[in-house]
Design an enzyme around this catalytic site. Structure first.
Site, PDB file in Angstrom:
ATOM      1  N   ASP A  62       0.864  -1.190   0.000  1.00 17.82           N
ATOM      2  CA  ASP A  62       0.000   0.000   0.000  1.00 17.82           C
ATOM      3  C   ASP A  62       0.893   1.229   0.000  1.00 17.82           C
ATOM      4  O   ASP A  62       2.006   1.172   0.526  1.00 17.82           O
ATOM      5  CB  ASP A  62      -0.907  -0.017   1.250  1.00 17.82           C
ATOM      6  N   LEU A  72       1.905   1.269  -6.868  1.00 18.75           N
ATOM      7  CA  LEU A  72       1.939   0.303  -7.985  1.00 18.75           C
ATOM      8  C   LEU A  72       2.547   0.902  -9.255  1.00 18.75           C
ATOM      9  O   LEU A  72       2.926   0.169 -10.166  1.00 18.75           O
ATOM     10  CB  LEU A  72       0.537  -0.235  -8.284  1.00 18.75           C
ATOM     11  N   SER A  77     -16.729  -3.580  -9.429  1.00 22.44           N
ATOM     12  CA  SER A  77     -17.821  -2.797  -8.857  1.00 22.44           C
ATOM     13  C   SER A  77     -19.086  -2.940  -9.691  1.00 22.44           C
ATOM     14  O   SER A  77     -19.023  -3.107 -10.922  1.00 22.44           O
ATOM     15  CB  SER A  77     -17.383  -1.331  -8.845  1.00 22.44           C
ATOM     16  N   TYR A 108     -14.007   6.164 -13.736  1.00 23.23           N
ATOM     17  CA  TYR A 108     -13.782   5.155 -12.691  1.00 23.23           C
ATOM     18  C   TYR A 108     -14.375   3.804 -13.137  1.00 23.23           C
ATOM     19  O   TYR A 108     -13.711   2.771 -13.105  1.00 23.23           O
ATOM     20  CB  TYR A 108     -14.423   5.612 -11.373  1.00 23.23           C
ATOM     21  N   LYS A 141     -12.632   0.063 -14.312  1.00 24.91           N
ATOM     22  CA  LYS A 141     -12.973  -1.270 -13.779  1.00 24.91           C
ATOM     23  C   LYS A 141     -13.301  -2.227 -14.929  1.00 24.91           C
ATOM     24  O   LYS A 141     -12.874  -3.389 -14.921  1.00 24.91           O
ATOM     25  CB  LYS A 141     -14.159  -1.184 -12.805  1.00 24.91           C
TER      26      LYS A 141
HETATM   27  N1  UFG Z   1     -26.824   9.925  -1.595  1.00 21.91           N
HETATM   28  C1  UFG Z   1     -27.491  11.020  -1.085  1.00 21.91           C
HETATM   29  N2  UFG Z   1     -26.767  11.937  -0.381  1.00 21.91           N
HETATM   30  C2  UFG Z   1     -25.427  11.833  -0.172  1.00 21.91           C
HETATM   31  C3  UFG Z   1     -24.747  10.718  -0.721  1.00 21.91           C
HETATM   32  C4  UFG Z   1     -25.481   9.780  -1.422  1.00 21.91           C
HETATM   33  O1  UFG Z   1     -28.698  11.148  -1.237  1.00 21.91           O
HETATM   34  O2  UFG Z   1     -24.837  12.720   0.462  1.00 21.91           O
HETATM   35  C5  UFG Z   1     -27.608   8.881  -2.308  1.00 21.91           C
HETATM   36  C6  UFG Z   1     -27.197   8.682  -3.760  1.00 21.91           C
HETATM   37  O3  UFG Z   1     -27.882   9.570  -4.591  1.00 21.91           O
HETATM   38  C7  UFG Z   1     -27.581   7.207  -3.964  1.00 21.91           C
HETATM   39  C8  UFG Z   1     -27.334   6.569  -2.586  1.00 21.91           C
HETATM   40  O4  UFG Z   1     -27.341   7.665  -1.669  1.00 21.91           O
HETATM   41  O5  UFG Z   1     -28.948   7.106  -4.247  1.00 21.91           O
HETATM   42  C9  UFG Z   1     -26.015   5.856  -2.492  1.00 21.91           C
HETATM   43  O6  UFG Z   1     -24.960   6.718  -2.899  1.00 21.91           O
HETATM   44  P1  UFG Z   1     -23.423   6.384  -2.601  1.00 21.91           P
HETATM   45  O7  UFG Z   1     -22.629   7.563  -3.044  1.00 21.91           O
HETATM   46  O8  UFG Z   1     -23.268   5.943  -1.194  1.00 21.91           O
HETATM   47  O9  UFG Z   1     -23.135   5.126  -3.513  1.00 21.91           O
HETATM   48  P2  UFG Z   1     -23.299   4.943  -5.082  1.00 21.91           P
HETATM   49  O10 UFG Z   1     -24.378   3.917  -5.261  1.00 21.91           O
HETATM   50  O11 UFG Z   1     -23.449   6.201  -5.802  1.00 21.91           O
HETATM   51  O12 UFG Z   1     -21.853   4.414  -5.488  1.00 21.91           O
HETATM   52  C10 UFG Z   1     -21.276   3.298  -4.888  1.00 21.91           C
HETATM   53  C11 UFG Z   1     -19.769   3.447  -4.883  1.00 21.91           C
HETATM   54  C12 UFG Z   1     -19.210   3.376  -6.257  1.00 21.91           C
HETATM   55  C13 UFG Z   1     -19.720   2.166  -6.942  1.00 21.91           C
HETATM   56  C14 UFG Z   1     -21.225   2.122  -6.928  1.00 21.91           C
HETATM   57  C15 UFG Z   1     -21.739   0.866  -7.539  1.00 21.91           C
HETATM   58  O13 UFG Z   1     -19.394   4.681  -4.323  1.00 21.91           O
HETATM   59  O14 UFG Z   1     -17.801   3.290  -6.168  1.00 21.91           O
HETATM   60  O15 UFG Z   1     -21.675   2.172  -5.586  1.00 21.91           O
HETATM   61  O16 UFG Z   1     -23.115   0.839  -7.551  1.00 21.91           O
HETATM   62  F1  UFG Z   1     -19.294   2.180  -8.218  1.00 21.91           F
END
Ligand code: UFG
Length: 338
Positions: free
Chosen positions: A32, A60, A126, A150, A154
């Site tokens: 890491d 890496l 992912s 991103y 992947k």
């Molecule tokens: N959300 C909010 N407010 C916030 C943050 C998120 O309403 O402050 C909502 C988003 O709109 C979404 C849900 O919460 O509906 C989940 O959002 P996240 O950001 O926690 O997660 P994502 O589903 O957007 O993304 C995650 C990972 C990515 C991955 C993806 C795969 O962060 O790396 O899941 O589905 F690619």
């Protein structure tokens, strides 16, 4: 004891996976560069398990140093490859940095593995590779259509590994994570983001009084309460899927396997916040904001393949996910600096 080399092993998912590997009797070597993690995570993994990790601070992109690690550490059985940049929004703003880190870094790793005859790998992919899926729950054979650098990185790394399996008969397990959350039940390790981009760490910080309010990114989706639905998976369950993947490489070698890792159950943003309020007993102020660009209404996993082929099942539900996230947050208001 078999040696497993873990790139990104001091990060959030990496550190939890190291615990499960050590508990399963593997020797663990972590590589890491601490670009998004701290050495304290490794110290704590050692304390929790009462076992030692061999650590190398290497980026890496530094192929020469990486090569030295493989030279020093003989007989590596398999690599689990977590090390990568992972913020979707940042990847849109800085695509070249993302491709260099994620693609060039991975290619260096794979070439060094090849030069040292290490041919088993578990790769951290992912659900983002599915983009906006046509139907949910999503099966592994659904269309691949990532929508940001991103996600593209992947998809590309998956393809590189699929091709390497074909050419060199590597054993490859690709795990497509849904939404990893929660922390180790000890409360000693957890997610420690510089700035919380994801829902759970953000809600945790609001509950802890570090941030004022959560913005709900849109309440006009085609879902029962209008907010986005995701398949949240406890990080300990996710970590255990990696140990099962190593076992799979033994029982079914020289093949490519691709598995979704989620619970199969979706929760909306509002359900997550309400459950967090109940478990923490804290007020969590929310405001409704606009949709976040690139977000989708719903994303849940069909996990039947991992259940059957990996003999893996998610054991923890939303309650354990949020309880453990809150235990970590409330005892570590400043993450590992606390
Ligand atoms: N959300 C909010 N407010 C916030 C943050 C998120 O309403 O402050 C909502 C988003 O709109 C979404 C849900 O919460 O509906 C989940 O959002 P996240 O950001 O926690 O997660 P994502 O589903 O957007 O993304 C995650 C990972 C990515 C991955 C993806 C795969 O962060 O790396 O899941 O589905 F690619």
């Amino acid at each position: 004891m078999k040696k497993i080399l873990v790139t990104g092993g001091s990060g959030y998912i990496g550190s939890h996976t190291c615990i499960e590997l050590l508990n399963a009797g593997f020797d663990v070597i972590v590589v890491d560069d601490f670009s998004n993690s701290v050495a304290e995570a490794i110290n704590r993994v050692e304390k929790i398990t009462n076992k030692k990790i061999t650590f190398h601070q290497v980026n890496l992109l530094d192929k020469k140093s990486l090569n030295n690690v493989f030279h020093q550490e003989e007989n590596i059985h398999a690599v689990i490859h977590f090390a990568a940049l992972k913020a979707v929004g940042e990847s849109v703003a800085h695509p070249l940095e993302y491709y260099t880190n994620n693609i060039t870094g991975s290619l260096n790793l794979f070439e060094v593995m090849k030069n040292h005859n290490v041919s088993n790998i578990v790769f951290s992919s992912s659900a983002t590779v599915y983009g906006d899926p046509e139907t949910t729950p999503i099966k592994e054979n659904a269309k691949i259509q990532a929508t940001n650098p991103y996600g593209h990185s992947k998809v590309m790394m998956e393809q590189i590994l699929i091709d390497t399996n074909i050419a060199h008969q590597w054993g490859v397990v690709i795990l497509r994570y849904f939404n990893p959350v929660g922390a180790h039940p000890s409360g000693k390790i957890g997610e420690d983001p510089e700035y919380p981009n994801n829902l759970l760490p953000f809600v945790s910080q609001v509950a802890a009084g570090i941030r004022e309010q959560v913005t709900i990114f849109g309440d006009d989706y085609q879902t029962p309460d209008g907010t986005g639905i995701r398949d949240y998976i406890h990080v300990v369950d996710l970590a255990r899927a990696h140990v099962k993947s190593i076992e799979k490489l033994n029982t079914s070698p020289k093949q490519t396997h691709i598995f979704n890792v989620g619970t199969g159950t979706g929760y909306s943003v509002k359900q997550i916040i309400e459950t967090f309020r109940r478990i923490s007993g804290k007020k969590i102020k929310t405001v409704i904001g606009p949709r976040r660009p690139g977000d989708i209404a719903e994303c849940t996993a069909d996990t039947s393949l991992a259940n059957k082929e990996l003999n893996w099942h998610a054991e923890f539900g939303l309650k354990e996910m949020i309880e453990s996230a809150w235990k970590w947050q409330s005892t570590h208001p400043n993450g590992y600096k606390s």
